[in-house]
Design a protein around this motif. Sequence first.
Motif, PDB file in Angstrom:
ATOM      1  N   TRP A  24       0.819  -1.218   0.000  1.00  0.00           N
ATOM      2  CA  TRP A  24       0.000   0.000   0.000  1.00  0.00           C
ATOM      3  C   TRP A  24       0.847   1.259   0.000  1.00  0.00           C
ATOM      4  O   TRP A  24       0.455   2.277  -0.570  1.00  0.00           O
ATOM      5  CB  TRP A  24      -0.975  -0.015   1.178  1.00  0.00           C
ATOM      6  CG  TRP A  24      -2.058  -1.037   0.976  1.00  0.00           C
ATOM      7  CD1 TRP A  24      -2.233  -2.190   1.677  1.00  0.00           C
ATOM      8  CD2 TRP A  24      -3.082  -1.020  -0.017  1.00  0.00           C
ATOM      9  NE1 TRP A  24      -3.315  -2.884   1.178  1.00  0.00           N
ATOM     10  CE2 TRP A  24      -3.846  -2.190   0.142  1.00  0.00           C
ATOM     11  CE3 TRP A  24      -3.417  -0.130  -1.026  1.00  0.00           C
ATOM     12  CZ2 TRP A  24      -4.935  -2.482  -0.678  1.00  0.00           C
ATOM     13  CZ3 TRP A  24      -4.506  -0.429  -1.829  1.00  0.00           C
ATOM     14  CH2 TRP A  24      -5.256  -1.593  -1.659  1.00  0.00           C
ATOM     15  N   CYS A  44      -5.758   4.459  -0.293  1.00  0.00           N
ATOM     16  CA  CYS A  44      -4.661   3.534   0.028  1.00  0.00           C
ATOM     17  C   CYS A  44      -4.449   3.448   1.539  1.00  0.00           C
ATOM     18  O   CYS A  44      -4.252   2.362   2.085  1.00  0.00           O
ATOM     19  CB  CYS A  44      -3.363   3.985  -0.645  1.00  0.00           C
ATOM     20  SG  CYS A  44      -3.344   3.778  -2.420  1.00  0.00           S
ATOM     21  N   TRP A  47      -7.293   1.340   2.970  1.00  0.00           N
ATOM     22  CA  TRP A  47      -7.153  -0.092   2.673  1.00  0.00           C
ATOM     23  C   TRP A  47      -5.939  -0.694   3.381  1.00  0.00           C
ATOM     24  O   TRP A  47      -5.957  -1.857   3.767  1.00  0.00           O
ATOM     25  CB  TRP A  47      -7.108  -0.332   1.170  1.00  0.00           C
ATOM     26  CG  TRP A  47      -8.487  -0.302   0.604  1.00  0.00           C
ATOM     27  CD1 TRP A  47      -9.060   0.707  -0.102  1.00  0.00           C
ATOM     28  CD2 TRP A  47      -9.493  -1.305   0.754  1.00  0.00           C
ATOM     29  NE1 TRP A  47     -10.357   0.391  -0.403  1.00  0.00           N
ATOM     30  CE2 TRP A  47     -10.644  -0.848   0.113  1.00  0.00           C
ATOM     31  CE3 TRP A  47      -9.515  -2.548   1.383  1.00  0.00           C
ATOM     32  CZ2 TRP A  47     -11.816  -1.583   0.068  1.00  0.00           C
ATOM     33  CZ3 TRP A  47     -10.691  -3.286   1.343  1.00  0.00           C
ATOM     34  CH2 TRP A  47     -11.818  -2.802   0.682  1.00  0.00           C
ATOM     35  N   TRP A  48      -4.887   0.082   3.551  1.00  0.00           N
ATOM     36  CA  TRP A  48      -3.733  -0.368   4.338  1.00  0.00           C
ATOM     37  C   TRP A  48      -4.187  -0.700   5.756  1.00  0.00           C
ATOM     38  O   TRP A  48      -3.866  -1.763   6.289  1.00  0.00           O
ATOM     39  CB  TRP A  48      -2.668   0.721   4.336  1.00  0.00           C
ATOM     40  CG  TRP A  48      -1.568   0.544   5.311  1.00  0.00           C
ATOM     41  CD1 TRP A  48      -0.572  -0.384   5.262  1.00  0.00           C
ATOM     42  CD2 TRP A  48      -1.322   1.324   6.489  1.00  0.00           C
ATOM     43  NE1 TRP A  48       0.275  -0.226   6.341  1.00  0.00           N
ATOM     44  CE2 TRP A  48      -0.169   0.809   7.100  1.00  0.00           C
ATOM     45  CE3 TRP A  48      -1.974   2.403   7.068  1.00  0.00           C
ATOM     46  CZ2 TRP A  48       0.343   1.345   8.280  1.00  0.00           C
ATOM     47  CZ3 TRP A  48      -1.465   2.937   8.231  1.00  0.00           C
ATOM     48  CH2 TRP A  48      -0.310   2.401   8.818  1.00  0.00           C
ATOM     49  N   SER A  51      -6.422  -3.815   5.798  1.00  0.00           N
ATOM     50  CA  SER A  51      -5.649  -5.033   5.548  1.00  0.00           C
ATOM     51  C   SER A  51      -4.942  -5.504   6.813  1.00  0.00           C
ATOM     52  O   SER A  51      -4.976  -6.690   7.142  1.00  0.00           O
ATOM     53  CB  SER A  51      -4.608  -4.787   4.457  1.00  0.00           C
ATOM     54  OG  SER A  51      -5.198  -4.370   3.264  1.00  0.00           O
TER      55      SER A  51
END
Length: 94
Positions: A24, A44, A47-48, A51
């Motif tokens: 990411w 990003c 989503w980082w 995750s």
Amino acid sequence: MKRIRRFVQGAWDLFATAVFTAFWASLATISPLLSPSRRLFFACARWWSRSILWAVRARVKRTGGEHVAWDEPMIVMSNHVSNLDILCLFTQLP
């Protein structure tokens, strides 16, 4: 047996964090070229965070969001209960 399980879990958490961060962060680095509005950069980051929280099996529950005026300026603070506070904020704030 518990010590081995904790060791394996810790190793997995570290490995997953490193892999997700590398992926990411690389995408976030080139995101200004793809999206000058910085929307991709913040996507990003979100989503980082998601995750890593998924990899370490952390569940996040937000309550009271309907009482917040999201369109007004505000300061958001965390009490740092764990090392995952920043990741939780990234996933829960608009």
